[in-house]
Scaffold this motif. Structure first.
Motif, PDB file in Angstrom:
ATOM      1  N   LEU A 182       0.818  -1.202   0.000  1.00 53.36           N
ATOM      2  CA  LEU A 182       0.000   0.000   0.000  1.00 53.36           C
ATOM      3  C   LEU A 182       0.855   1.256   0.000  1.00 53.36           C
ATOM      4  N   GLN A 185       1.750   2.119  -3.375  1.00 53.41           N
ATOM      5  CA  GLN A 185       0.638   2.709  -4.124  1.00 53.41           C
ATOM      6  C   GLN A 185       0.235   4.071  -3.565  1.00 53.41           C
ATOM      7  N   ASP A 186       1.129   4.670  -2.776  1.00 54.75           N
ATOM      8  CA  ASP A 186       0.937   6.027  -2.244  1.00 54.75           C
ATOM      9  C   ASP A 186      -0.173   6.133  -1.213  1.00 54.75           C
ATOM     10  N   PHE A 187      -0.473   5.030  -0.522  1.00 55.54           N
ATOM     11  CA  PHE A 187      -1.412   5.094   0.592  1.00 55.54           C
ATOM     12  C   PHE A 187      -0.666   5.508   1.862  1.00 55.54           C
ATOM     13  N   GLU A 237      -6.304  11.557   0.472  1.00 61.11           N
ATOM     14  CA  GLU A 237      -6.922  10.905  -0.676  1.00 61.11           C
ATOM     15  C   GLU A 237      -6.718   9.395  -0.725  1.00 61.11           C
ATOM     16  N   ARG A 238      -5.639   8.879  -0.142  1.00 62.07           N
ATOM     17  CA  ARG A 238      -5.384   7.443  -0.108  1.00 62.07           C
ATOM     18  C   ARG A 238      -4.901   7.079   1.291  1.00 62.07           C
ATOM     19  N   LEU A 264      -9.192   0.546   3.872  1.00 62.28           N
ATOM     20  CA  LEU A 264      -8.556   1.586   3.059  1.00 62.28           C
ATOM     21  C   LEU A 264      -9.626   2.354   2.293  1.00 62.28           C
ATOM     22  N   TYR A 265      -9.270   3.584   1.932  1.00 64.24           N
ATOM     23  CA  TYR A 265     -10.154   4.453   1.157  1.00 64.24           C
ATOM     24  C   TYR A 265      -9.321   5.183   0.121  1.00 64.24           C
ATOM     25  N   GLN A 266      -9.868   5.220  -1.108  1.00 63.65           N
ATOM     26  CA  GLN A 266      -9.163   5.836  -2.224  1.00 63.65           C
ATOM     27  C   GLN A 266     -10.094   6.826  -2.909  1.00 63.65           C
ATOM     28  N   THR A 476     -15.332   8.175  -3.889  1.00 63.69           N
ATOM     29  CA  THR A 476     -14.374   7.382  -3.107  1.00 63.69           C
ATOM     30  C   THR A 476     -14.764   5.910  -3.134  1.00 63.69           C
TER      31      THR A 476
END
Length: 508
Positions: A182, A185-187, A237-238, A264-266, A476
């Protein structure tokens, strides 16, 4: 109250502890300076048939196996987290050979010595000095091991068993891989409150407590969702969080009241994007921990037609081997399609009354009142879930199943939701998140009506969350994955207890 050691510990070991103290030896010293771990020692010399080294090594570990006393020579094994090695103790070479009279299986010892192989070729260390690092005062379990009840209650010792230990090691490594993936993936990893004024994010019965400083009732969280969405409103945002949730409900092979969820939330994503992310995340775990093998064998519990696990006369779960192929993309079925395929029920062909009767016959309940969508889900949960080998995404649930998802853009009466099922267990749950504050408030109001009509698990009104949505939340996608269940399946375990360090047990 006085503490009586003999009420807790083995008399023969207490006597040895006393003997050590009389000889001026601290049975619990503060430190021991190892030069290498046992695993590193074994790696260094395992390929050398002839060892020609006078280098001195200091190793430490727990005494495992029998202590083989041959008079002036004693053999024993010690283990640490990384490996095991044999100790060769020769009375003529050791400065304190007599310390062996006070050691037992289970003790931690530190040794100084040189590398060697015995006459039969076993890698060992030729001990010149031994130090007691921790005198074990209880006898370890016999070689037959702990029974099932002891395994649950005496977890510290149960972890000595390779099967439980390997499961826990896999679980902990899985958490590392999830975080690394994660992050790639920029979380951003976040933290949200465990104690909440209003519990929400799913339908479940909470654990309640009291905050003395506020003189108010509070709840252990049942989900992280509503606080994560506040973070998205706040501009994150992530995001993801791996942490404990608590639901005051079942304890069985797939449930523990305290469990670990990754949520998680994107932003700017929907449930289709999250499906792809879910596949990629699990593949990343298998790439790292299963050497890229996406097809794994799982001993799936045998179940009756109504979903109950079958056990033999001794209470052991009966299983059948199935292959779980995690090669993406994974199949997708709507709830209705799954009912047709696995239960031969087509809801569109049934009237409301027929659907209600079929759901009640399957054990369904409608504490907040009947609806077609809830009846469909009652039938799905009773007749289909346990038959889903998977991995498979069950998609497009009836709108009544949650107040937190957006309506489906193409299917009336449905929402953009998926559940991931593997080996008959729900492993993941995701939505295209509802971000319309008026619709969210209306959904909560409907849920409150259900609570008034007797549905204790209907969602509460969370006015603070509705007001937060009023400031604007971008489109989202959100996801929750049950870490315990995923670890259970990937380690071929038939009970969630086999992958929890400390499962909940009743007090004695």
């Amino acid at each position: 109250m006085e503490f009586d050691p003999e009420a807790y510990f083995a008399p023969d070991r207490l006597e040895k502890r006393e003997r050590l103290e009389e000889e001026g030896i601290d049975p619990y010293p503060h430190e021991f300076d190892r030069t290498v771990s046992i695993g590193e020692y074994v790696d260094q010399f395992s390929e050398q048939d002839e060892i020609d080294s006078d280098d001195t090594y200091r190793l430490a570990g727990r005494i495992t196996g029998n202590i083989r006393d041959l008079g002036s020579i004693t053999f024993l094994d010690i283990s640490d987290e990384r490996g095991s090695v044999q100790l060769f103790c020769n009375e003529d070479a050791m400065d304190n050979y007599d310390i062996l009279d006070t050691v037992d299986r289970g003790d931690f010892v530190g040794v100084t010595g040189t590398p060697m192989r015995t006459q039969n070729g076993e890698l060992s260390i030729n001990v010149s000095e031994m130090e007691m690092l921790s005198k074990a005062l209880k006898h370890p379990p016999g070689y037959e091991g702990l029974n099932e009840e002891q395994t649950l209650r005496n977890r510290a010792v149960a972890m000595w068993d390779d099967s439980l230990r390997s499961n826990l090691e896999y679980r902990f490594e899985m958490l590392r891989v999830i975080r690394e993936y994660l992050a790639s993936q920029d979380f951003t990893e976040v933290q949200t409150p465990v104690l909440q004024n209003i519990y929400g994010g799913t339908s479940a019965r909470p654990f309640s407590t009291e905050a003395n400083a506020k003189d108010s009732e509070m709840y252990l969280r049942i989900a992280k969702e509503l606080y994560h969405k506040r973070l998205v409103v706040g501009g994150f945002e992530r995001i993801f969080e791996i942490g404990k949730d608590f639901r005051n409900e079942d304890i069985d092979t797939t449930h523990n009241p305290e469990f670990t969820m990754m949520e998680l939330y994107q932003a700017y994503a929907d449930y289709e994007d999250i499906m792809s992310l879910t596949e990629d995340l699990v593949v990343a775990i298998l790439d790292e921990l299963n050497d890229g093998e996406y097809a794994i064998e799982y001993h799936n519990p045998v179940r009756t037609d109504d979903g109950h696990i079958v056990r033999d006369e001794e209470g052991t779960i009966e299983t059948e081997v199935v292959e779980l192929d995690f090669s993406p993309p994974w199949p997708r079925l709507s709830v209705e399609e799954a009912l047709v395929e696995y239960a031969d029920i087509n809801p569109s062909e049934l009237s409301d009354e027929e659907l209600r009767e079929r759901a009640l016959e399957a054990g369904g309940e409608f504490p907040g009142g009947f609806s077609r969508g809830l009846a469909i889900m009652e039938l799905f949960e009773a007749l289909v879930e346990h038959k889903l080998t998977g991995p498979v995404f069950i998609v497009d649930h009836p709108v009544e199943t949650t107040p937190l998802s957006k309506d489906h853009r193409d299917k009336e009466g449905r929402i953009e939701r998926f559940e991931l099922f593997v080996a008959g267990a729900e492993v993941g749950n995701a939505y295209t998140e509802l971000n319309d504050p008026i619709q969210q408030g209306e959904h909560f109001a409907e849920q409150m009506k259900r609570r008034e009509e007797g549905d204790e698990e209907a969602h509460q009104m969370d006015e603070d969350f509705v007001e937060a949505l009023g400031y604007g939340m971008p489109p989202t996608g959100g996801l929750g994955i049950g870490i315990d269940r995923l670890a259970m399946i990937l380690t071929d375990s038939q009970s969630i207890k086999d992958v929890l360090p400390f499962p909940m047990v009743a007090s004695e």
